[in-house]
Design an enzyme around this catalytic site. Structure first.
Site, mmCIF file in Angstrom:
data_model
loop_
_atom_site.group_PDB
_atom_site.id
_atom_site.type_symbol
_atom_site.label_atom_id
_atom_site.label_comp_id
_atom_site.label_asym_id
_atom_site.label_seq_id
_atom_site.Cartn_x
_atom_site.Cartn_y
_atom_site.Cartn_z
ATOM 1 N N ASP A 107 -6.946 -1.372 -4.723
ATOM 2 C CA ASP A 107 -8.022 -1.053 -3.784
ATOM 3 C C ASP A 107 -8.947 0.013 -4.364
ATOM 4 O OD1 ASP A 107 -6.779 -2.780 -1.960
ATOM 5 O OD2 ASP A 107 -5.698 -1.142 -0.978
ATOM 6 N N ASP A 111 0.864 -1.187 0.000
ATOM 7 C CA ASP A 111 0.000 0.000 0.000
ATOM 8 C C ASP A 111 0.892 1.226 0.000
ATOM 9 O OD1 ASP A 111 -2.422 -1.363 0.033
ATOM 10 O OD2 ASP A 111 -2.510 -1.431 2.207
#
Length: 165
Positions: A143, A125
């Site tokens: 995402d 991330d």
């Protein structure tokens, strides 16, 4: 050859799933070679930083503190979802643009994170959104594809119900 590009089903949107997957993997690779792991972040705007963190859990770091079984649970879940959505996409008429785009975004995002889980054991991330001193869990392009696609599906169902009534 011309027939290949004139797909009569929603599969014509698979290029978008591939694009999301490729952009997701390229950005994760760029972050992994450009930003030190755990670095506080590169400020892009007053509310957005680039960071480099690992997420062994799911969305919003759900189950991230578990012993590792979640890696395979989330991998299997994402693969099943991608297969089910691909079947839905195949059955979808080519003219169903909004729904086709939504499904393709989710497929591309799900598979982008699956690649990380299988290859690395966690998801990379790098997008750190924060407001008023509160940082939200970091996320990535996969995402984002999943979330945008899911919102599009919800909107489709809301507006379809209004059309039917």
């Amino acid at each position: 050859m011309g027939r290949l590009f004139r797909c009569e089903s929603g599969l014509r949107w698979l290029w978008l799933a591939a694009l999301v997957l490729i952009l997701d993997q390229l950005t994760k690779y760029w972050v992994s070679i450009s930003i030190p792991y755990g670095f506080q972040g590169i400020e892009l705007t007053p509310f957005l930083n680039l960071v480099y963190v690992f997420n062994p859990g799911a969305a919003f770091s759900f189950l991230a503190d578990e012993s590792g079984w979640q890696r395979w649970l989330f991998t299997g879940f994402a693969i099943v979802i991608a297969i089910v959505l691909s079947v839905w996409l195949k059955r979808l008429p080519a003219k169903s643009r909004w729904l086709g785009i939504a499904i393709a975004l989710i497929i591309g995002g799900a598979l982008g994170n699956v690649i990380d889980r299988i290859h690395l054991g966690h998801v990379i991330d790098f997008i750190d959104f924060h407001l008023g001193g509160s940082h939200y869990p970091a996320f990535n392009l996969a995402d984002s594809g999943i979330c945008v696609g899911a919102v599009m599906l919800v909107l489709e169902s809301i507006f379809n119900k209004k059309k039917e009534s």
